[in-house]
Design a protein around this motif. Structure first.
Motif, PDB file in Angstrom:
ATOM      1  N   SER A 284       0.818  -1.209   0.000  1.00 56.93           N
ATOM      2  CA  SER A 284       0.000   0.000   0.000  1.00 56.93           C
ATOM      3  C   SER A 284       0.855   1.264   0.000  1.00 56.93           C
ATOM      4  N   SER A 287       2.416   1.683  -3.432  1.00 58.33           N
ATOM      5  CA  SER A 287       1.383   2.069  -4.403  1.00 58.33           C
ATOM      6  C   SER A 287       1.040   3.546  -4.276  1.00 58.33           C
ATOM      7  N   SER A 288       0.946   4.034  -3.038  1.00 53.92           N
ATOM      8  CA  SER A 288       0.620   5.452  -2.835  1.00 53.92           C
ATOM      9  C   SER A 288       1.738   6.360  -3.327  1.00 53.92           C
ATOM     10  N   GLU A 291       1.406   6.626  -7.177  1.00 57.49           N
ATOM     11  CA  GLU A 291       0.077   6.960  -7.693  1.00 57.49           C
ATOM     12  C   GLU A 291       0.157   8.168  -8.625  1.00 57.49           C
TER      13      GLU A 291
END
Length: 724
Positions: A284, A287-288, A291
């Motif tokens: 996570s 991924s952030s 982004e």
């Protein structure tokens, strides 16, 4: 993906090199790296000189301890033979690092990449620029981009000195300094919390290098799947339950599991007791960070995709070697089975499966199958079928399968001495240990009339005809296993010979055999009459139980050279020709590879304990007997212990011979005096018996005289011929 230093303590090919059709194990290549041949004490001295005198005195002491322990640990890893350097895998990893650091050449110059011969899926960085990746990790990767992110992560660990800062912070936690003053009761949680912070830092900052490259962003997500499913083999393919069958040999369906355990990702949602953050949390966070960034034009492969596939295939072949060497036979069979799908005639893979079957039969006959077989209910996916098979299969059937498989392989590879050796031993095992008799096997295949006998009116058959008819039915899965082999004169002669040996054994009784074994044991090491030996990785250690750091590294290092010199002098006095393969200084990569193979042989042999089995590593070490013009190789060392005065107790010592850690079960009574344990193990590497297993424990008064007397006695026993 980093081993902390604390965890670590617990614990040859060119680019155009070998193709898997002739695979015989990975080996280092090129020149021996400079850091292999610089004494650890020199490295420690140089680095300590660079420490600033400013700052907290306790932190400075912690840093000095880190420098001492880390250098000696890393050098032990480098010198024990479990590392690959300059070969195809290392060269490929280095090329990916070149791409990541093309804009930071100064940092790139400080890094060296090595491959650890381990089936685990892992990577870790050290504070001095050595970055290690396991064979198991490379075998699991799907593309170069995944490797690039793993390297980016490890590069940050090095750049930010995470090993050192983690060590110093852990000592602060132990002392309860600063913010930890009121949290002594929670020391382990605090250590784990700090370690997780470093891991997330490595993920986030590692993206800086990754994003500057042209590697695919979509692959960042898949890297974490590799970690979550690291417990699953390189693929999850149905194991063909007919794999070992033919027209007249069929394993019972009872040996195969109808419902296999589904595959589940590693669940680490509660990560407070872990050194690494929850994998989904890491996914996570990464991924952030990416982004909104475009993946357009980014690639899974910047170097050749074929080169990646070649490297991964070599790693996967090496896995079969590592699994077998470490006695993980079901894992090795499944791994080799998967590789055989694309390499159906590969001799290495066939031989590997043959040895695993041979070893499983040996352990099954000894009633110790649990030692080498993971419980099938702990295995997930299709490979569970293999574990289930060898847990459920009846001993005699397994032995029959082994003999059939090995002797058919022997006929295929007529000049292979290793296959011939274990094939004969497997036949010997079948007759003398599994309870099988020659009469249990048919010499001709059944005729049509025989096959139809079950359809006849059983009322017309006598009692004996019914019994015989039933024993010859297809349900008797082993009866026709050797029909073709009975046409082999050598097979016939040997099975007759072993039948006679069995009869003699029954006549004499097991007690006589035990007495003979005991007499043989008592003669080990006495008057061997050997003229030439090779000593591998002679070792010396000083352990002071009064100190915070028990092992006295610098003293051990200096005494080790004395120990080697005394061995050479004593051998010369007794007229034994001695060759030493030291792990302190490697004159060539050839010597390093020799030591690596020999240490693998001895490590495996110790693991087998008293099971009479040819080590798998014999497949690769027999050539060394010819090379060194002797079959006799030894491992020797001396361990000196010191303890606090007036403190009594029993301490179990695991003697770490040449860095691979062999538990000797030697118990030392801790007294005010020094204590010394001296050992020498001498073997014939073309066989499996110990010729000498010399272990002496004494209270040491005069170190030099004691060392010389024990070592001289060893070589005198080696040289002296026994009177007939």
């Amino acid at each position: 993906m980093r081993f902390s230093l604390a965890i670590c303590f617990l614990l040859s090919f060119q680019l155009n090199g070998q193709d898997v059709s002739n695979f015989d194990g990975l080996k280092s290549a090129g020149e021996v790296p400079e850091e292999f041949n610089i004494l650890s004490s020199e490295k420690v001295k140089q680095e300590k000189e660079s420490i600033s005198n400013n700052g907290n005195r306790m932190d400075r002491k912690s840093t000095e301890r880190f420098i001492l322990e880390s250098h000696y640990f890393i050098d032990k890893v480098l010198s024990n033979g479990a590392i690959l350097y300059n070969e195809k895998l290392c060269q490929y990893v280095s090329k990916v690092a070149d791409e990541l650091l093309k804009d930071d050449l100064e940092l790139r110059k400080k890094l060296r990449f090595y491959i650890i011969k381990s089936q685990s899926v892992n990577a870790f960085a050290t504070d001095r620029g050595s970055i290690f990746l396991t064979v198991g990790l490379l075998a699991q990767l799907e593309n170069e981009a995944q490797l690039a992110f793993i390297l980016s992560h490890e590069i940050v660990h090095y750049k930010n000195s995470h090993s050192r800062t983690g060590y110093v912070e852990n000592e602060r936690i132990e002392r309860g300094d600063g913010k930890y003053q009121r949290e002594n009761w929670n020391k382990e949680l605090n250590k784990n919390k700090y370690s997780k912070e470093l891991e997330l830092e490595a993920d986030i900052e590692g993206l800086t290098y990754y994003l500057k490259s042209n590697y695919c962003l979509e692959e960042l997500n898949s890297v974490f799947y590799i970690l979550q499913y690291a417990h699953i083999p390189i693929d999850d393919v149905t194991f063909d339950t007919n794999y070992f069958n033919d027209t007249h040999f069929t394993l019972s369906s009872e040996y195969f599991n109808k419902e296999l355990s589904p595959i589940e990702a590693i669940d680490d949602e509660d990560d407070q007791y872990l050194t690494h953050p929850n994998i989904n949390k890491r996914r996570s966070v990464v991924s952030s960070e990416i982004e909104g960034k475009s993946n357009e034009g980014r690639l899974k492969f910047i170097n050749s995709e074929k080169e990646f596939n070649d490297v991964r295939l070599l790693a996967r072949f090496e896995l079969s070697y590592l699994f077998t060497k470490d006695r993980m036979y079901a894992e090795s069979i499944y791994n080799s089975y998967l590789l055989l799908k694309d390499n159906p005639t590969n001799k290495f893979l066939k031989t590997n499966i043959a040895y695993c079957l041979y070893a499983l039969a040996k352990y099954k006959n000894e009633g110790r199958i649990y030692k080498v077989l993971t419980d099938y209910d702990k295995i997930q996916g299709q490979s569970q079928q293999v574990h289930y098979l060898f847990e459920k299969i009846e001993g005699k059937t397994l032995n029959t399968l082994v003999v059939k498989y090995l002797w058919e392989l022997k006929q295929e590879f007529k000049d292979d001495e290793f296959i011939a050796t274990i094939a004969k031993d497997a036949l010997h095992e079948l007759i003398l240990e599994s309870g099988a008799r020659k009469l249990d096997y048919k010499k001709v295949f059944p005729t049509n009339e025989d096959e139809n006998v079950s359809e006849k009116n059983s009322s017309n058959l006598s009692k004996y005809d019914k019994i015989i008819s039933k024993s010859e039915s297809p349900e008797n899965e082993s009866a026709y296993a050797f029909v073709k082999l009975f046409q082999d004169g050598e097979f016939n002669d040997l099975i007759n010979k072993y039948e006679k040996e069995y009869v003699e054994k029954v006549k004499n009784g097991d007690e006589d055999e035990e007495e003979m074994s005991e007499r043989k044991k008592n003669k080990i090491g006495r008057a061997l009459g050997i003229d030439k030996v090779v000593m591998v990785s002679p070792n010396y250690k000083r352990i002071d139980l009064r100190k915070k750091i028990n092992e006295q590294y610098e003293f051990s290092e200096s005494r080790k050279e004395d120990f080697i010199e005394i061995n050479e002098k004593c051998a010369k006095k007794t007229d034994v020709e001695l060759k030493t393969i030291s792990n302190t200084y490697f004159e060539s990569t050839e010597k390093y590879n020799d030591m690596s193979l020999l240490n693998d042989w001895m490590s495996e042999r110790f693991d087998h304990h008293n099971v009479h089995i040819y080590p798998y590593c014999k497949l690769f070490t027999d050539d060394l007997a010819k090379k060194y013009n002797t079959n006799y190789f030894g491992w020797t060392g001396m361990y000196s212990l010191r303890a606090r005065k007036n403190k009594w107790g029993l301490i179990a010592v695991s003697v770490a011979i040449y860095g691979i850690g062999i538990p000797m079960g030697i118990y030392y009574a801790v007294t005010p005096e020094n204590h010394t344990f001296y050992y020498t193990y001498l073997v014939d590497i073309t066989n499996y018996d110990f010729l000498m297993a010399k272990e002496d424990y004494v209270k040491m008064k005069d170190y030099d005289d004691l060392m010389k007397s024990y070592i001289y006695d060893t070589y005198n026993q080696i040289k002296t011929k026994r009177d007939n």
